[in-house]
Design a protein around this motif. Sequence first.
Motif, PDB file in Angstrom:
ATOM      1  N   ILE A   1      -4.807   5.291  -9.181  1.00  0.00           N
ATOM      2  CA  ILE A   1      -3.156   5.803  -8.469  1.00  0.00           C
ATOM      3  C   ILE A   1      -2.220   5.545  -8.777  1.00  0.00           C
ATOM      4  N   SER A   2      -1.488   6.180  -9.668  1.00  0.00           N
ATOM      5  CA  SER A   2       0.147   5.881  -9.026  1.00  0.00           C
ATOM      6  C   SER A   2       0.686   5.643  -8.414  1.00  0.00           C
ATOM      7  N   THR A   3       1.743   4.875  -8.736  1.00  0.00           N
ATOM      8  CA  THR A   3       3.098   4.910  -7.921  1.00  0.00           C
ATOM      9  C   THR A   3       3.559   5.748  -7.109  1.00  0.00           C
ATOM     10  N   GLN A   4       4.575   5.188  -6.134  1.00  0.00           N
ATOM     11  CA  GLN A   4       5.209   6.630  -6.015  1.00  0.00           C
ATOM     12  C   GLN A   4       6.279   7.340  -7.531  1.00  0.00           C
ATOM     13  N   ASP A   5       6.361   6.090  -7.996  1.00  0.00           N
ATOM     14  CA  ASP A   5       7.237   5.890  -9.802  1.00  0.00           C
ATOM     15  C   ASP A   5       6.190   6.064 -10.618  1.00  0.00           C
ATOM     16  N   ALA A   6       5.637   6.669 -10.273  1.00  0.00           N
ATOM     17  CA  ALA A   6       4.263   6.661 -11.270  1.00  0.00           C
ATOM     18  C   ALA A   6       4.288   5.813 -12.200  1.00  0.00           C
TER      19      ALA A   6
ATOM     20  N   ALA B   1       0.974  -1.078   0.135  1.00  0.00           N
ATOM     21  CA  ALA B   1      -0.120  -0.132  -0.149  1.00  0.00           C
ATOM     22  C   ALA B   1       1.320   1.319   0.020  1.00  0.00           C
ATOM     23  N   GLU B   2       2.292   1.507   0.786  1.00  0.00           N
ATOM     24  CA  GLU B   2       2.989   2.554   0.766  1.00  0.00           C
ATOM     25  C   GLU B   2       3.603   2.847  -0.130  1.00  0.00           C
ATOM     26  N   GLN B   3       2.980   1.736  -1.215  1.00  0.00           N
ATOM     27  CA  GLN B   3       3.980   2.394  -3.119  1.00  0.00           C
ATOM     28  C   GLN B   3       3.087   3.119  -3.053  1.00  0.00           C
ATOM     29  N   PHE B   4       2.444   3.494  -2.981  1.00  0.00           N
ATOM     30  CA  PHE B   4       0.755   3.949  -3.770  1.00  0.00           C
ATOM     31  C   PHE B   4       0.320   5.736  -3.105  1.00  0.00           C
ATOM     32  N   MET B   5       1.757   4.950  -2.129  1.00  0.00           N
ATOM     33  CA  MET B   5       0.802   6.759  -1.457  1.00  0.00           C
ATOM     34  C   MET B   5       2.424   7.828  -0.795  1.00  0.00           C
TER      35      MET B   5
ATOM     36  N   ARG C   1      -3.000  -2.731  -7.689  1.00  0.00           N
ATOM     37  CA  ARG C   1      -3.387  -1.204  -8.051  1.00  0.00           C
ATOM     38  C   ARG C   1      -3.993  -1.066  -7.141  1.00  0.00           C
ATOM     39  N   ALA C   2      -3.943   0.410  -7.422  1.00  0.00           N
ATOM     40  CA  ALA C   2      -4.802   1.567  -6.001  1.00  0.00           C
ATOM     41  C   ALA C   2      -5.804   2.405  -7.034  1.00  0.00           C
ATOM     42  N   ILE C   3      -7.024   2.122  -6.023  1.00  0.00           N
ATOM     43  CA  ILE C   3      -7.485   3.638  -6.791  1.00  0.00           C
ATOM     44  C   ILE C   3      -8.306   4.081  -5.707  1.00  0.00           C
ATOM     45  N   SER C   4      -8.921   4.922  -6.356  1.00  0.00           N
ATOM     46  CA  SER C   4      -9.616   5.849  -5.229  1.00  0.00           C
ATOM     47  C   SER C   4     -10.799   5.691  -4.774  1.00  0.00           C
TER      48      SER C   4
END
Length: 371
Positions: free
Chosen positions: A99-104, A17-21, A117-120
């Motif tokens: 929602i992108s990862t910290q490295d886009a 989860a932290e990858q996306f924050m 993957r992450a979604i709002s």
Amino acid sequence: MIRNIKTQGTDNLVTIAEQFMLQGKITDIKAFGNGNINDTFLVTLDSLTDKHFILQRINTQVFRQPQLVMQNMRIYTEHVHKRLQNAPLNRRWEVPRVISTQDAQDCSIDEVGSFWRAISFIEDSQSLETLSRSYAAEVGYALGTFHNLISDLPPEKLADTLEGFHITPRYLQHYNEVLAKTSVKTSPEINYCWQFVSDRQTFAHILENAKAKGLLPLRLIHGDPKINNVMFDVTTQQAVSVIDLDTVKPGLVHYDIGDCLRSGCNPAGEETQQWESVYFEPELCQGILQGYLSVAKAFLTENDYIYIYDAIRLIAFELGLRFFADYLAGNIYFKIKYPEHNLARALVQFKLTESIESQETTIRAIIEEMQ
Ligand code: GN1
Ligand code: MG
């Protein structure tokens, strides 16, 4: 094989989860919803802006090209956001954001190769597993709005992320192949399912034949608009979003109409154990169609109306067939909670189909009077 989300350790989930924050701290992660394919979690943050997001592990046995799923999702959401900016609706309507990862990136691949993957999350909203009359028109409105907002996006812009999805004759062919390979133990329930399918072999082709004859056009569809994919504002109780965008791709709107009605008009819900009491409620059907047509009337053709009844019957039958075939094949597609789960689900859908068939005149009259 029973796949269990609990095998995913919590520490590991936090790391993913932290990858996306981009901001905040995680205060909670819990399994979320009742998806049959992907594993879904709700992540809670202490941030002041976005309090939650959805974290999902995509089932890559089903979605073989998850990058294409994400690409479709981006194209879809960008299109709809733009449209809403230019012509806002006169009520709350939201589109989930990728929602992108910290490295886009669109996704994060963990050490065992799982695709995350992450979604709002649509804040202050909830979904329903079964429908009461007061929500029916809202569900229809939601599907109509969904179709309307993509009606000007050319279908070929989105990739086919799940080949054969909702092509009933393909499911029938797969079922026949499974049947030929399986030594099925017999039981009254299995015999009922087997007979049920065998009596509807010709019917299974109805929408694909109409498509091949050019009677029904390919459009962009949601693919999975069952009622728990419609989000309701917790205060106004109005529909505010349609979620679960994995299967947005070219298809027939009839698949969506059928799927929405087979799930919305079954008061017992698709997971009930009391399959013998399952029935299709025409009043809910009327409510959903009324809401749908309040938005969709403008783009439906005369032929579209002709096939609505068949679509409702077919998608209920098709889902029963998919569950039954998966049960016979050893439960490789749909997640299960107990060994006979897919058989129980198949019985529910077949009983629902039977109820639709027995009310054909009533359902056709409802459709007729709305044209
Ligand atoms: C699956 O995973 P979920 O619940 O969003 C399935 C749908 C079925 C549905 C039945 C990609 O959706 O087609 O209608 O189960 N999705 C896929 O509950 O096969
Ligand atoms: Mg889905």
